[in-house]
Design a protein around this motif. Structure first.
Motif, PDB file in Angstrom:
ATOM      1  N   HIS A 367       0.740  -1.297   0.356  1.00  0.00           N
ATOM      2  CA  HIS A 367       0.088  -0.330  -0.149  1.00  0.00           C
ATOM      3  C   HIS A 367       0.760   1.183  -0.072  1.00  0.00           C
ATOM      4  CE1 HIS A 367      -3.814  -2.581   0.454  1.00  0.00           C
ATOM      5  NE2 HIS A 367      -3.363  -2.804   1.048  1.00  0.00           N
ATOM      6  N   SER A 368       2.398   1.106   0.170  1.00  0.00           N
ATOM      7  CA  SER A 368       2.869   2.486   0.662  1.00  0.00           C
ATOM      8  C   SER A 368       2.572   3.276   1.228  1.00  0.00           C
ATOM      9  CB  SER A 368       3.199   3.010  -1.575  1.00  0.00           C
ATOM     10  OG  SER A 368       4.144   4.065  -2.023  1.00  0.00           O
ATOM     11  N   SER A 369       2.986   2.476   2.889  1.00  0.00           N
ATOM     12  CA  SER A 369       2.555   4.136   3.393  1.00  0.00           C
ATOM     13  C   SER A 369       3.609   4.392   4.035  1.00  0.00           C
ATOM     14  CB  SER A 369       2.009   2.465   4.610  1.00  0.00           C
ATOM     15  OG  SER A 369       1.705   3.484   5.591  1.00  0.00           O
ATOM     16  N   ASN A 370       3.497   5.648   4.238  1.00  0.00           N
ATOM     17  CA  ASN A 370       4.821   6.674   4.551  1.00  0.00           C
ATOM     18  C   ASN A 370       4.909   6.215   5.633  1.00  0.00           C
ATOM     19  OD1 ASN A 370       4.935   7.514   2.001  1.00  0.00           O
ATOM     20  ND2 ASN A 370       3.899   9.483   2.384  1.00  0.00           N
ATOM     21  N   ARG A 371       3.514   6.520   6.762  1.00  0.00           N
ATOM     22  CA  ARG A 371       4.240   6.171   8.184  1.00  0.00           C
ATOM     23  C   ARG A 371       4.178   4.620   8.719  1.00  0.00           C
ATOM     24  NH1 ARG A 371      -1.573   8.159   8.318  1.00  0.00           N
ATOM     25  NH2 ARG A 371      -1.931  10.840   7.941  1.00  0.00           N
ATOM     26  N   GLY A 372       4.110   3.861   8.028  1.00  0.00           N
ATOM     27  CA  GLY A 372       4.804   2.585   7.930  1.00  0.00           C
ATOM     28  C   GLY A 372       6.249   2.424   7.582  1.00  0.00           C
ATOM     29  N   THR A 373       6.661   2.934   6.101  1.00  0.00           N
ATOM     30  CA  THR A 373       8.314   3.048   6.994  1.00  0.00           C
ATOM     31  C   THR A 373       9.133   3.394   7.905  1.00  0.00           C
ATOM     32  OG1 THR A 373       8.265   4.217   4.891  1.00  0.00           O
ATOM     33  CG2 THR A 373       8.170   1.597   4.490  1.00  0.00           C
ATOM     34  N   GLY A 374       7.946   5.195   8.277  1.00  0.00           N
ATOM     35  CA  GLY A 374       8.604   5.878   8.871  1.00  0.00           C
ATOM     36  C   GLY A 374       9.032   5.137  10.666  1.00  0.00           C
ATOM     37  N   ARG A 375       7.367   4.432  10.846  1.00  0.00           N
ATOM     38  CA  ARG A 375       7.679   3.866  12.103  1.00  0.00           C
ATOM     39  C   ARG A 375       8.788   2.354  12.225  1.00  0.00           C
ATOM     40  NH1 ARG A 375       2.691   4.977  12.513  1.00  0.00           N
ATOM     41  NH2 ARG A 375       1.728   6.098  14.523  1.00  0.00           N
ATOM     42  N   MET A 376       9.189   1.715  10.927  1.00  0.00           N
ATOM     43  CA  MET A 376      10.276   1.527  11.093  1.00  0.00           C
ATOM     44  C   MET A 376      11.792   1.563  10.616  1.00  0.00           C
ATOM     45  SD  MET A 376       8.947  -1.667   7.818  1.00  0.00           S
ATOM     46  CE  MET A 376       8.394  -0.542   6.872  1.00  0.00           C
ATOM     47  N   ALA A 377      11.928   3.193  10.001  1.00  0.00           N
ATOM     48  CA  ALA A 377      13.310   3.799  10.388  1.00  0.00           C
ATOM     49  C   ALA A 377      13.158   4.444  11.601  1.00  0.00           C
ATOM     50  CB  ALA A 377      12.590   5.074   8.707  1.00  0.00           C
TER      51      ALA A 377
END
Length: 595
Positions: A367-377
């Protein structure tokens, strides 16, 4: 020297005793002395005359011999360079990986004039202008009637033009042999080859030097006589390059893009099989560089290695892969992507303000979630993120063997904060070239080993250090495949060739700061065939917009993805990839009878 006295005492006394005159003795001695002096002077003069005669004889012999040699030799034009200057005009050919010719030398001529030998300068100038319309008659007449002894008129002329100048019949118009660099495929692979020009020039030869691309990078090799007739063999495949450029050009026009680039790389060797940048040019007639304005407006601009862009969501797979490699998450780990999310005082949003809620890591990529990858970062941390991206080559220019690649250094944040870490995880805040992205995806495709992009044909795999385990790379490929089957890259499905990849839509930055609202850089980074990964394909479009629907669409799924899919459809058979046989539903089978 012993001198004999003119009046020897013994003889004087003896003469007086005999009654003779002593003065007669003195006169006799003077006469003998003068005769001796005269004989000596005569011998000296005769010796000098003999030496002078021998010198004249030698001089006339040398002059006569030289005149005889000149009379027997072939006539040649006078040389227009300093005595002793040696010009090496030889240059090796360039071929693709299959031996197809990309660049070679072609014998032609240059035209020059010796104004003092012109019979009728004004007539010669008028006739030359008819043959070469770009010349100025007034300027030629001024040069022909001035004090100049030598004048270049045209550096390269065709055989037809040469014959027309011959027909003028003026002895002051002369021809100089030349080795011209020829690119038989025209604009094909223009940005890779670059182009060549003349260095040192004389009337009997000219030095051919590279001015851009591989011609300049490998200039020393191509000019080295020790290489003999051995060509420079590149990793490019001419047929794949031609198909890629044709599809990319069509896609750029259909998507109304300002420019485009594509890169096809072997994931095990780093060999670049094709690389295209549009708009392009013909290296046989290389245009002049721009002196003002945006460098990307010039056809000389190589978007694959000089285009430093924020590549958007294509970076998200790196954050997911690193998080899995560190053991922080796995593909099924659930992460809450709900808002609001603030980092460093800035709100982190989603595309079109969507709220995906709780998603697995795999679905975050789908789904290309910005918040999801941001929380992983944030879980990964700044230092570990920096180390990982640095290991993939995102901190330095790529070692790709064309001179323009050295200028494609990624743009990193001046202060790498938590906010930088979050935005970089979804492709903003760090700008790199499509060639960097190709190398990064190759590491995922080949099982976790770094490869360096290269323009030279390799004899086998060239795998570098390991940056992730094979298990992590396999999970990353699985997630990229789901992006095609269930996510934003559904147009990438090509029957017979399973493709995995990630879309990236990045707002284009303004030169004065901030971002355009209606201009984007779209990228699709793909791997194929996913069941046995062999190639990475990157397609990037500059300012695309798809206008077939009621509203303009600017996302990568609508623009870059269809272009990449068509490219795979065209080039996969050329690469020797046989399409997989798709399973057929038994329900569609019917039994027929001849009765």
């Amino acid at each position: 020297m012993i001198r004999t006295p003119l009046r020897p005492l013994a003889r004087i006394l003896d003469a007086r005793e005999k009654g003779e005159n002593p003065d007669a003795i003195e006169r006799e001695n003077k006469r003998i002395r003068h005769e001796q002096m005269r004989d000596k002077a005569r011998m000296r003069a005769e010796g000098r005359l003999l030496v002078l005669g021998v010198c004249f004889l030698c001089a006339f012999t040398v002059i006569g011999g030289r005149m005889g040699l000149l009379a027997m030799s072939e006539p040649s034009e006078p040389r227009g360079y300093a005595p002793g200057a040696v010009i090496s005009a030889s240059r090796a050919d360039i071929t693709d990986r299959n031996g197809n010719l990309l660049a070679t030398n072609f014998e032609t001529h240059a035209l020059y004039a010796q104004p003092r030998h012109l019979i009728d300068p004004e007539v010669a100038a008028k006739k030359l202008v008819k043959i070469f319309p770009d010349l100025k008659e007034e300027r030629l007449i001024k040069d022909f009637t001035g004090k100049r002894k030598f004048l270049w008129i045209k550096k390269k002329i065709s055989p037809e033009q040469m014959q027309a100048v011959h027909d003028i019949g003026d002895p002051g118009l002369l021809f100089a042999p030349r080795d011209m660099r020829l690119y038989p495929n025209g604009s094909l692979a223009a940005h890779v080859l670059g182009g060549a020009s003349y260095g040192k020039e004389g009337v009997h030869a000219a030095e051919v030097i590279g001015v851009a691309g591989a011609e300049k990078y490998f200039d020393d090799y191509l000019r080295d006589p020790a290489n003999g007739a051995k060509p420079l063999e590149l990793s490019l495949d001419l047929t794949v390059q031609a198909a890629s450029e044709r599809v990319l050009y069509g896609g750029m026009k259909l998507m109304n893009a300002k420019g485009a680039t594509s890169i096809l790389m072997d994931v095990h060797t780093g060999e670049v099989i094709s690389v295209a940048s549009l708009p392009d040019f013909d290296p046989n007639n290389r245009p002049r560089p721009l002196t003002k304005g945006d460098a990307s407006d010039s056809p000389l601009f190589n978007r694959s290695v000089q285009g430093v862009y924020e590549l958007g969501s294509t970076f998200k797979i790196f954050a997911a892969a690193q998080a899995i490699e560190l053991g922080l998450f796995n593909a099924d780990t659930i992460i809450d992507t709900s808002g609001p999310m603030k980092v460093g005082g800035f709100r982190i949003g989603e595309f079109r303000n969507k709220n995906y809620g709780k998603l697995s890591v795999a679905d975050i990529i789908v789904h290309s979630s910005n918040r999801g990858t941001g929380r992983m970062a944030l879980e990964i941390g700044i230092e570990r993120q920096q180390e990982f991206l640095k290991s993939l080559g995102f901190f330095e220019p790529t070692p790709f063997e064309i001179v323009e690649a050295s200028g494609g250094k990624p743009l990193l944040p001046s202060r790498w904060t938590e906010l930088s870490s979050v935005t970089i995880s979804y492709g903003h805040g760090l700008s790199s070239t499509p060639m960097h992205l190709a190398a990064g995806y190759a590491a995922i495709a080949n099982g976790g080993r770094v490869v360096k992009p290269t323009l030279l044909k390799q004899s086998g795999p060239q795998l570098g250090p390991r940056v992730m385990s094979e298990e992590t790379a396999a999970q990353a490929r699985m997630m990229l495949r789901k992006v095609v089957t269930d996510g934003t890259a559904s147009f990438a499905e090509v029957p017979g060739y399973q493709i995995a990849g990630k879309t990236g839509t990045a707002d284009k930055p303004k030169p004065t700061g901030g971002y355009y609202e209606d201009k984007v850089i779209n990228t699709f980074a793909s791997i194929f065939p996913i069941d046995d990964p062999k190639y990475v394909l990157i397609v990037t479009l500059d300012e695309p917009v798809e206008t077939s629907g009621p509203k303009p669409r600017r996302t990568a799924g609508w623009t870059a993805v269809p272009v990449a899919a068509e490219m795979v459809r065209r080039i996969a058979p050329l690469l020797g990839l046989r399409p997989a046989v798709e399973p057929v539903n038994n329900a569609v089978l019917t039994l027929t009878s001849s009765n």
